[in-house]
Design a protein around this motif. Structure first.
Motif: not given
Length: 862
Positions: A779-784, A801-805, A812-819, A834-837
């Motif tokens: 399960v997602p646990a944030g972003v680094e 940008f960070m708030q949007a991510v 999409q955290l695991q496979n980031p979009p281009a924009t 960024f790296t998803p946690k």
């Protein structure tokens, strides 16, 4: 077994070592000639009795004692004799100093008695040091070379070798120390770099360069190289020696180095060994310019009576006055010196006694001996290959074994005593029969004495009972331990004499140790003020700590540096081991533990590791790698037993678990084996540990033959040890104390594990052992975020940008979009921004997941 309250908290080496040394009996170390056990005879070095058993001696004796104690435990009938090599110049010099006399101020016998008295006192002091170091000497086989019962054998060996043609008397150039006023053997010449002057002078129209102008009167020829064009016209001519006027021939010889000096050299009798070769080869006359006292002879005219230095300066001054000294150059050369007093040696032609050196038979015997380390044999081979003349065995001293011969006053025949009449002193006794050649009853006594190596080189024959009647029944010895500095003397001479007298090698093997260096890295010497006496170390840290230093300092054969830190480390190991013994005995004594199987996997693991340690130490002692053996014991004790095993099973030992008895059995077996393994190295400490839980002496126990192969226990135990260490590290990283509750762990291992609850107790956790793979929900646990990328790329837009991510769905955290959309605008996602946690859950509950080797661990924290 002692009760736990009687075991002192601290190990007091002073009290323990003193007590055991008073308890042990000399008789327990005696060699028994009637024993059915296999023999192990050690040809121990007889030290010179100076009164100070120096640290080099002590290192050698540490090695010998390790061997002797180990072999006794392996069931051998061991002879570890102690000898004293008494005769020699140092004692004479000391007696002269003490009494304020010279050897010529009193009678020959009175001076010898003074030497004997001093030697006996010195031996007593050194015996005390040997005992203080805990060496298991066989005092029933002690020998003193200056006593009649020993030097009788020296004289007997002389007569046997004389009759066999090995010994002869001849006028021959010999190395001579004018300070000691005696001939010395090649092996007693040490070479030192010294600065000197190369003097160029006019020699009847030919320029010659020499470092020894004081030998000009002894010049018998001039030599040049046959292909040196400069001197080709001189071939066959004669030149007149400057200042002295006698004519000498000019010789052509390929040994001349045209590039050294002027390319023309004086041949003097004798400046060096090359002069001796030329003298023999060209049958040149003998001109003696220097006498035994180092003074110039009548041959030198007005320079008579000067010493060599005075004569050199006078001749150079006269050369300069005569206008023939052209120039001088400062050079460095290797100067042969007496190894006792460092005086430059002279080569004098003297009538002396010699032993024929038969290099081939010596090398053949040397190759029948096993050398440890093997490369040390090369030193003996090199020495045998460069021997340039026979061993000169006569000395012009007093305190030594008399040469047992007279010469007939009428015909000059050599007269010897009957073997039954030995020992004899020809200076005070007469032959019992007339001269066998001419019947004359007047004799001239031989006043020369034997080289002290003639005494010590029959040490192996003496200890094995040689009396001249064939080969002794226990000959050869099994081992000769000695330093590498006396390979060309004691080892070489012993092989020579053994072959000459028995036709056999003297020992099965030879163990060569290195020299002891001071903490400054240089060989210990008074001049460098870097000497440490064994007694100093023993008083401060004990004999066993000193013995550990000897074992661990270096591999056999290598030089060893003395370092106080090594002694301190040895002492600390004993403290560590003592604490282990106290802990183990406390656990064993809690309740009786009956014999039975060792069942728990970690207990089996400990015994499997112990088995390998026993094998490693046994192999190390069999091959005389003492450092490897002690290192294996230390590593096992500190790392496997204390840090790994005891820390893991401590909880079980404190519990009433059914498997507690298994741990106690494993610990009892281990402690028993460790005491035996340690006994050769640290006998006092091992004896004290053994006495806490066993009857009798550990020193008479059999060497441990413990063997336990358990691949399964080793494999699983290794995994448990590494797993526990990693989980403890993780627990520490979480900020938890090691004894704090850790929660619930599920450990997924490749195979089924029953650890008897040891890991759970060690971690203070509830543990479930499982196989297979855990069913984890990711399960997602944030972003680094990588601010090193985001900051420069987005600047003020970084926050949006960070708030949007963070608002992106998990996929999409695991496979980031281009924009991403930031404040209604499309913003490109920088690479590596960024790296998803993610977190993991099991059945809906959050868990920590750790992968340790092949093991996966899930943790529900407490």
């Amino acid at each position: 077994m002692s009760s736990s309250h009687t075991i002192p908290k601290n190990y007091d080496f002073r009290e323990v070592e003193d007590r055991w040394q008073r308890t042990w009996r000399d008789e327990d170390n005696y060699f028994d000639p009637s024993s059915p056990k296999p023999q192990f005879v050690i040809d121990t070095p007889p030290p010179y009795p100076t009164g100070n058993f120096h640290i080099g001696n002590a290192l050698n004796w540490c090695y010998i004692d390790f061997i002797a104690r180990y072999k006794r435990m392996c069931g051998y009938n061991v002879m570890f004799p102690q000898g004293w090599d008494c005769h020699g110049l140092p004692t004479e010099v000391k007696v002269e100093e003490i009494h304020g006399i010279t050897k010529n101020d009193v009678s020959r016998e009175e001076f010898r008695q003074m030497c004997r008295d001093l030697t006996i006192g010195n031996i007593e002091k050194m015996r005390a040091t040997l005992r203080r170091c805990g060496f298991s000497t066989d005092w029933s086989h002690e020998y003193i070379t200056m006593l009649p019962e020993y030097y009788r054998k020296t004289q007997l060996s002389f007569l046997r070798m004389l009759n066999a043609g090995y010994i002869y008397q001849s006028e021959h150039p010999v190395n001579f120390c004018t300070r000691c006023e005696t001939a010395i053997a090649f092996a007693e010449v040490s070479y030192e770099p010294r600065e000197t002057k190369l003097n160029f002078f006019d020699f009847d129209g030919v320029e010659i360069a020499t470092t020894r102008p004081e030998l000009l009167a002894a010049c018998v020829a001039v030599a040049v190289h046959p292909e040196d064009e400069r001197y080709r016209p001189l071939a066959g001519k004669h030149l007149k020696v400057p200042l002295f006027g006698h004519d000498v021939p000019v010789l052509q010889d390929g040994a001349v180095d045209p590039s050294f000096g002027s390319g023309a050299v004086m041949i003097c009798t004798f400046g060096d060994k090359q002069d001796v070769h030329w003298w023999k080869e060209y049958d040149l006359p003998l001109r003696k310019a220097i006498d035994r006292a180092g003074r110039m002879t009548a041959l030198c005219g007005r320079y008579q009576g000067m010493n060599a230095k005075e004569c050199r300066e006078a001749i150079l001054a006269d050369m300069e006055k005569a206008g023939i000294l052209r120039r001088q150059e400062t050079i460095e050369q290797r100067v042969g010196t007496c190894w006792r007093c460092k005086t430059p040696i002279e080569i004098l032609s003297e009538r002396q006694w010699f032993i024929r050196v038969k290099s081939d038979e010596i090398l053949e015997a040397a190759h029948q001996v096993s050398w440890y380390p093997e490369h040390m044999r090369t030193r003996l081979e090199n020495w045998a290959g460069q021997m340039e003349w026979d061993w000169c065995i006569s000395r012009q001293r007093i305190f030594a074994t008399p040469i047992p011969v007279w010469s007939c006053a009428q015909c000059g025949a050599i007269v010897t005593p009957d073997e039954a009449d030995l020992p004899v002193d020809p200076t005070t006794e007469r032959p019992k029969r007339p001269c066998p050649q001419c019947g004359c009853e007047e004799f001239v006594a031989e006043h020369d004495v034997l080289d002290t190596w003639m005494d010590s080189s029959i040490s192996v024959l003496n200890i094995t009972g040689w009396d001249g009647s064939g080969t002794p029944p226990i000959f050869p010895a099994q081992i000769r331990p000695q330093g590498h500095d006396i390979i060309r003397t004691w080892a070489f001479y012993t092989i020579l004499r053994s072959v000459a007298l028995t036709g056999q090698k003297p020992w099965d093997s030879i163990l060569v140790n290195g020299m002891v260096l001071g903490e400054d890295g240089f060989k210990m010497s008074k001049s460098r003020n870097n000497i440490i006496a064994p007694e100093t170390v023993v008083v401060e840290y004990g004999a066993d700590a000193f013995r550990q230093w000897g074992a661990m300092g270096a591999a056999t054969g290598q030089d060893i540096m003395f370092n106080w830190n090594d002694v301190v480390a040895a002492s600390r190991f004993q403290t560590k081991m003592w604490n282990i013994v106290r802990f183990v005995l406390t656990q064993i004594e809690r309740e009786p533990v009956e014999d039975g199987p060792v069942t728990a996997v970690l207990d089996r693991w400990l015994l499997a590791k112990l088995s390998k340690t026993v094998a490693e130490v046994t192999n190390a002692l069999d091959t005389y790698q003492f450092d490897q053996g002690l290192r294996a014991i230390r590593d096992f004790t500190r790392n496997i037993l204390a840090d790994d095993y005891i820390e893991l099973v401590k909880g079980r030992l404190y519990s009433d678990d059914a498997e507690r008895a298994s741990a106690c059995r494993a610990l009892t077996t281990t402690l028993d084996a460790l005491c035996r393994l340690l006994a050769p190295y640290v006998p006092h400490f091992a004896e004290e540990c053994w006495a806490q839980f066993r009857e009798g002496s550990v020193l008479v126990q059999p060497w441990p033959a413990f063997s336990c192969e358990d691949e399964e226990a080793e494999r699983i135990g290794d995994r448990l040890v590494s797993l526990t260490a990693e989980l403890r590290r993780y627990k520490h990283d979480l900020g938890l104390a090691l004894n704090a509750p850790f929660g619930n762990l599920a450990i997924y291992a490749p195979e089924k594990v029953d650890d008897a609850g040891d890991v759970a107790r060690a971690l203070n956790a509830a543990i479930a052992w499982r196989t297979g793979e855990p069913r984890l929900e990711k399960v997602p646990a944030g972003v680094e975020f990588n601010m090193a990328v985001i900051g420069p790329a987005l600047r003020k837009g970084a926050k949006g940008f960070m708030q949007a991510v963070e608002a992106l769905p998990a996929d999409q955290l695991q496979n980031p979009p281009a924009t991403v959309i930031v404040d209604g605008a499309e913003v490109a996602v920088p690479e590596n921004a960024f790296t998803p946690k993610f977190a993991y859950q099991v059945e809906g509950e959050a868990v920590d997941v750790l992968t340790i080797g092949e093991v996966t661990v899930t943790l529900r924290r407490a």
